[in-house]
Design an enzyme around this catalytic site. Structure first.
Site, PDB file in Angstrom:
ATOM      1  N   CYS A  76      65.201  25.447  -1.055  1.00 54.11           N
ATOM      2  CA  CYS A  76      64.761  24.225  -0.381  1.00 54.11           C
ATOM      3  C   CYS A  76      64.877  24.354   1.144  1.00 54.11           C
ATOM      4  CB  CYS A  76      65.501  23.030  -0.949  1.00 54.11           C
ATOM      5  SG  CYS A  76      64.630  21.493  -0.652  1.00 54.11           S
TER       6      CYS A  76
ATOM      7  N   HIS B 182      66.161  23.250  -6.399  1.00 57.73           N
ATOM      8  CA  HIS B 182      67.608  23.489  -6.280  1.00 57.73           C
ATOM      9  C   HIS B 182      68.248  23.970  -7.582  1.00 57.73           C
ATOM     10  CE1 HIS B 182      68.302  21.314  -2.415  1.00 57.73           C
ATOM     11  NE2 HIS B 182      67.216  20.658  -2.785  1.00 57.73           N
TER      12      HIS B 182
ATOM     13  N   GLU C 174      70.955  25.350  -7.919  1.00 61.03           N
ATOM     14  CA  GLU C 174      72.410  25.167  -7.808  1.00 61.03           C
ATOM     15  C   GLU C 174      72.857  23.796  -8.303  1.00 61.03           C
ATOM     16  OE1 GLU C 174      70.249  24.988  -5.402  1.00 61.03           O
ATOM     17  OE2 GLU C 174      70.928  23.781  -3.702  1.00 61.03           O
TER      18      GLU C 174
HETATM   19  N1  GLN Z   1      63.319  18.116   3.439  1.00 63.34           N
HETATM   20  C1  GLN Z   1      64.450  18.932   3.754  1.00 63.34           C
HETATM   21  C2  GLN Z   1      64.217  19.791   4.992  1.00 63.34           C
HETATM   22  O1  GLN Z   1      63.154  19.861   5.495  1.00 63.34           O
HETATM   23  C3  GLN Z   1      64.835  19.849   2.648  1.00 63.34           C
HETATM   24  C4  GLN Z   1      65.412  19.076   1.511  1.00 63.34           C
HETATM   25  C5  GLN Z   1      66.377  19.825   0.668  1.00 63.34           C
HETATM   26  O2  GLN Z   1      66.903  20.895   1.000  1.00 63.34           O
HETATM   27  N2  GLN Z   1      66.671  19.197  -0.438  1.00 63.34           N
HETATM   28  O3  GLN Z   1      65.143  20.389   5.434  1.00 63.34           O
END
Ligand code: GLN
Length: 201
Positions: free
Chosen positions: A78, A175, A177
């Site tokens: 992410c 994610h 994790e």
């Molecule tokens: N939208 C977040 C970002 O741009 C990422 C979200 C996340 O890691 N759950 O950093």
């Protein structure tokens, strides 16, 4: 096997738990010297703009690039995936729409690609190389809107590429994790072992 988790912000403890459950020894990385002797590193989910600011504050940008150059294996989840990309779209306007990234993965990443309505959701997702789907948790998730020629797409959600790999760099928009399924962490440890055996040869 010693594996690092970037621990400036975000879900680094959850990654740590998964890796330890699989028998890896984990080091939290906050300073350039913490990278010494590591072969694998996870960049966790969280907030990529905050992480980018902290990477500058802790002077970690160049040491992370050097870690890759000397054979390191990286996995960004992410926000961590955003940090790895060559190009970031959707950076905050107050930053002039620009967000610094490592550029280790030849993709364009679109932040918050799934819109506000479906800002967070969980869905079964088939991933190349895994037997059976994972429960993929998407939280204000990015997507890989352009995928370079040398980049393999490991998973798609509809049209969007949501997991990719380019050699020793792995990135997922979701994610792993945050679930109990350790298969992707196990696969990552497998890649580290592979990279180590290549280095020794
Ligand atoms: N939208 C977040 C970002 O741009 C990422 C979200 C996340 O890691 N759950 O950093």
């Amino acid at each position: 096997m010693k594996v690092g988790v970037l621990a400036l912000q975000g879900a680094f403890r959850e990654h740590r738990r998964h890796l330890e459950a699989l028998g890896a020894e984990v080091r939290e990385v906050r300073l350039p010297a913490d990278l010494n002797g590591l072969v694998g590193l996870i960049l966790p989910g969280g907030e990529s703009t905050t992480m980018a600011r902290l990477l500058s504050e802790y002077a970690l940008w160049e040491p992370l690039a050097a870690f890759y150059r000397r054979g390191g294996v990286l996995w960004g989840t992410c926000a961590g995936a955003i940090l790895l990309a060559a190009e970031v779209l959707g950076a905050p306007p107050q930053d002039g729409g620009f967000q610094r990234s490592l550029g280790l993965l030849e993709v364009t990443v679109q932040r918050n690609a799934f819109g506000r309505q479906v800002d967070s959701f969980t869905t079964p997702l088939e991933i190349a190389g895994l037997d059976g789907p994972v429960e993929a948790v998407f939280i204000r998730a990015p997507a890989f809107s352009r995928v370079g020629a040398g980049v393999e797409v490991l998973a798609r959600l509809g049209e969007q590429a949501v997991m990719v790999r380019q050699g020793r760099v792995l990135a997922s928009a979701f994610h792993p994790e945050l679930t109990r399924d350790g298969r992707l962490h196990a696969a990552f440890l497998g890649q580290i072992t592979e990279a180590q055996s290549v280095a020794v040869r």
